[in-house]
Design an enzyme around this catalytic site. Structure first.
Site, PDB file in Angstrom:
ATOM      1  N   LEU A 108       1.007  -1.294  -0.152  1.00  0.00           N
ATOM      2  CA  LEU A 108       0.067  -0.096  -0.038  1.00  0.00           C
ATOM      3  C   LEU A 108       0.772   1.248  -0.067  1.00  0.00           C
ATOM      4  O   LEU A 108       0.299   2.302  -0.416  1.00  0.00           O
ATOM      5  CB  LEU A 108      -0.861   0.074   1.228  1.00  0.00           C
ATOM      6  CG  LEU A 108      -2.008  -1.074   1.240  1.00  0.00           C
ATOM      7  CD1 LEU A 108      -2.820  -0.941   2.634  1.00  0.00           C
ATOM      8  CD2 LEU A 108      -2.856  -0.951  -0.018  1.00  0.00           C
ATOM      9  N   ARG A 111       1.379   3.538  -3.377  1.00  0.00           N
ATOM     10  CA  ARG A 111       0.676   4.671  -3.875  1.00  0.00           C
ATOM     11  C   ARG A 111       1.107   5.834  -3.743  1.00  0.00           C
ATOM     12  O   ARG A 111       0.618   6.876  -4.475  1.00  0.00           O
ATOM     13  CB  ARG A 111      -0.715   4.384  -3.448  1.00  0.00           C
ATOM     14  CG  ARG A 111      -0.864   4.918  -2.068  1.00  0.00           C
ATOM     15  CD  ARG A 111      -2.522   4.548  -1.711  1.00  0.00           C
ATOM     16  NE  ARG A 111      -3.413   5.145  -2.377  1.00  0.00           N
ATOM     17  CZ  ARG A 111      -4.726   4.946  -2.339  1.00  0.00           C
ATOM     18  NH1 ARG A 111      -5.324   4.696  -1.039  1.00  0.00           N
ATOM     19  NH2 ARG A 111      -5.604   5.405  -2.969  1.00  0.00           N
ATOM     20  N   ASP A 127      -9.143   6.623  -5.148  1.00  0.00           N
ATOM     21  CA  ASP A 127      -9.442   5.191  -5.440  1.00  0.00           C
ATOM     22  C   ASP A 127     -10.120   4.935  -6.686  1.00  0.00           C
ATOM     23  O   ASP A 127     -10.480   5.882  -7.242  1.00  0.00           O
ATOM     24  CB  ASP A 127     -10.419   4.542  -4.419  1.00  0.00           C
ATOM     25  CG  ASP A 127      -9.486   4.543  -2.846  1.00  0.00           C
ATOM     26  OD1 ASP A 127      -8.371   4.691  -2.886  1.00  0.00           O
ATOM     27  OD2 ASP A 127     -10.172   4.560  -1.790  1.00  0.00           O
ATOM     28  N   ASP A 129     -13.007   3.577  -7.144  1.00  0.00           N
ATOM     29  CA  ASP A 129     -14.345   3.401  -7.317  1.00  0.00           C
ATOM     30  C   ASP A 129     -15.117   5.039  -6.657  1.00  0.00           C
ATOM     31  O   ASP A 129     -16.175   4.685  -6.214  1.00  0.00           O
ATOM     32  CB  ASP A 129     -14.841   2.360  -6.255  1.00  0.00           C
ATOM     33  CG  ASP A 129     -14.402   2.514  -4.978  1.00  0.00           C
ATOM     34  OD1 ASP A 129     -13.510   3.710  -4.465  1.00  0.00           O
ATOM     35  OD2 ASP A 129     -14.327   1.822  -3.881  1.00  0.00           O
ATOM     36  N   ARG A 157     -12.286  12.199   8.853  1.00  0.00           N
ATOM     37  CA  ARG A 157     -12.172  11.313   9.750  1.00  0.00           C
ATOM     38  C   ARG A 157     -11.466  11.877  11.053  1.00  0.00           C
ATOM     39  O   ARG A 157     -11.029  13.096  10.755  1.00  0.00           O
ATOM     40  CB  ARG A 157     -11.793   9.940   9.642  1.00  0.00           C
ATOM     41  CG  ARG A 157     -12.427   9.165   8.427  1.00  0.00           C
ATOM     42  CD  ARG A 157     -13.777   8.781   8.902  1.00  0.00           C
ATOM     43  NE  ARG A 157     -14.313   7.768   7.796  1.00  0.00           N
ATOM     44  CZ  ARG A 157     -15.024   8.032   6.960  1.00  0.00           C
ATOM     45  NH1 ARG A 157     -15.230   9.651   6.575  1.00  0.00           N
ATOM     46  NH2 ARG A 157     -15.825   7.424   5.999  1.00  0.00           N
ATOM     47  N   ASP A 215      -2.897   5.828   4.597  1.00  0.00           N
ATOM     48  CA  ASP A 215      -3.577   7.061   4.320  1.00  0.00           C
ATOM     49  C   ASP A 215      -3.503   7.914   5.665  1.00  0.00           C
ATOM     50  O   ASP A 215      -3.267   9.122   5.639  1.00  0.00           O
ATOM     51  CB  ASP A 215      -5.236   6.966   3.880  1.00  0.00           C
ATOM     52  CG  ASP A 215      -5.999   6.135   4.876  1.00  0.00           C
ATOM     53  OD1 ASP A 215      -5.442   5.319   5.800  1.00  0.00           O
ATOM     54  OD2 ASP A 215      -7.351   6.102   4.822  1.00  0.00           O
TER      55      ASP A 215
END
Length: 313
Positions: A108, A111, A127, A129, A157, A215
């Site tokens: 990961l 990215r 992403d 989607d 968040r 992230d």
């Protein structure tokens, strides 16, 4: 396998990884800031699931029409996907060029690798989607240009400390936020280098082991550099991967998975706090909106209703 041979193999793997990371951290590979364009953004879209390829092509095509998009790179993280399935001829562009980059590993962390071909001061991380209106994308980019040291995004968040348990939790707070998800966010290209080459030792290893929280780590990187929180932009991006798109969202297994997901993310924050030897995350409040429409109310049938509302009470 003998203990000696296992140790030698581990050392060899570490040497290869160290050599690869060292080459990535050579500043001469990347254009200086003054050579990077500030009027456009480079899109780095992460992809993995082959079943989403039609959606990936559709999203890339929709991004390509925007004049603020310099180029689009689909970072394909599924190393088992046959190259033939990543058919370039299907990646129709309506403006900005679209490329597929086959990642060397499924980490990961990849990215956020710095990339010599990026020619803009900002990158949009997203992403495979997420869809968004081009006008909302333009506004988000404008907000980044006015706040170019911060992360600008649409999915906030928060972190919060549980005093009794002496641990951090990952949550959604109605009034504040400190983390912007990589579902769709804009940040300075420079932070890709800082993530890869200047994070505390152990962070990337933790992410690889748990397959989670890259992230959150990027939010730590930016907050540690700026002492500022991210900036939320008002908008309505569509998250095609959200479980609310499924009728099974309220099943007990789905709710249990969500609860475990939040616990795992809280564990990440606690671990990163230790690895950073402090808590760099900072809270932000409010959000940037594109326009405010004045709403006028009139009395109708003894009730206050919008004046343009023609419905009967």
């Amino acid at each position: 396998m003998s203990a000696c041979r296992a140790a030698l193999l581990l050392l060899l793997c570490y040497s290869i990884t160290y050599s690869y990371a060292s080459s990535l951290c050579n500043r001469e590979l990347y254009a200086p800031l003054w050579k990077l364009r500030s009027d456009q953004v480079t899109i780095l879209m992460s992809g993995f699931a082959e079943r989403r390829l039609p959606l990936v092509r559709q999203i890339a095509r929709s991004y390509s029409v925007s004049p603020i998009v310099h180029s689009i790179y689909i970072l394909w993280g599924n190393t088992s996907t046959p190259w033939a399935h990543l058919n370039h001829t299907d990646l129709v562009s309506l403006g900005a060029p679209v490329y597929v980059v086959r990642q060397e590993t499924m980490s990961l962390n990849d990215r956020f690798l710095p990339r010599p071909y990026i020619q803009t001061r900002a990158v949009l991380i997203c992403d495979d989607d997420i869809t968004i209106d081009v006008d909302e994308l333009k506004f988000a980019f404008q907000m980044w240009k006015e706040n170019d040291k911060r992360i600008v995004g649409f999915f906030p968040r928060s972190h919060e400390y549980q005093l009794q348990l002496k641990t951090w939790i990952y949550t959604i707070h109605p009034d504040r936020y400190s983390i912007m998800l990589t579902k769709l966010m804009i940040l300075a290209t420079e932070y890709l280098y800082q993530y890869t080459c200047a994070m505390p030792h152990g962070v990337k290893e933790y992410i690889d082991f748990n397959m989670n929280c890259e992230d959150i780590a990027m939010n730590f990187v930016v907050a540690n550099s700026t002492n500022q929180g991210p900036l939320l932009v008002n908008g309505k991006p569509r998250d095609w991967g959200d479980t609310r798109n499924s009728i099974n969202d309220l099943s007990s297994s789905a709710l249990s998975a969500k609860k475990q997901h939040r616990k795992n993310r809280g564990d990440c924050i606690t671990a990163f706090h230790q690895l950073w030897e402090g808590m760099p995350l900072r809270y932000s409040f409010g959000k940037a909106i594109n326009s405010v429409e004045e709403q006028v109310f009139c009395e109708k049938h003894g009730s206050l209703l919008p004046c343009n509302d023609q419905s009967e009470v």
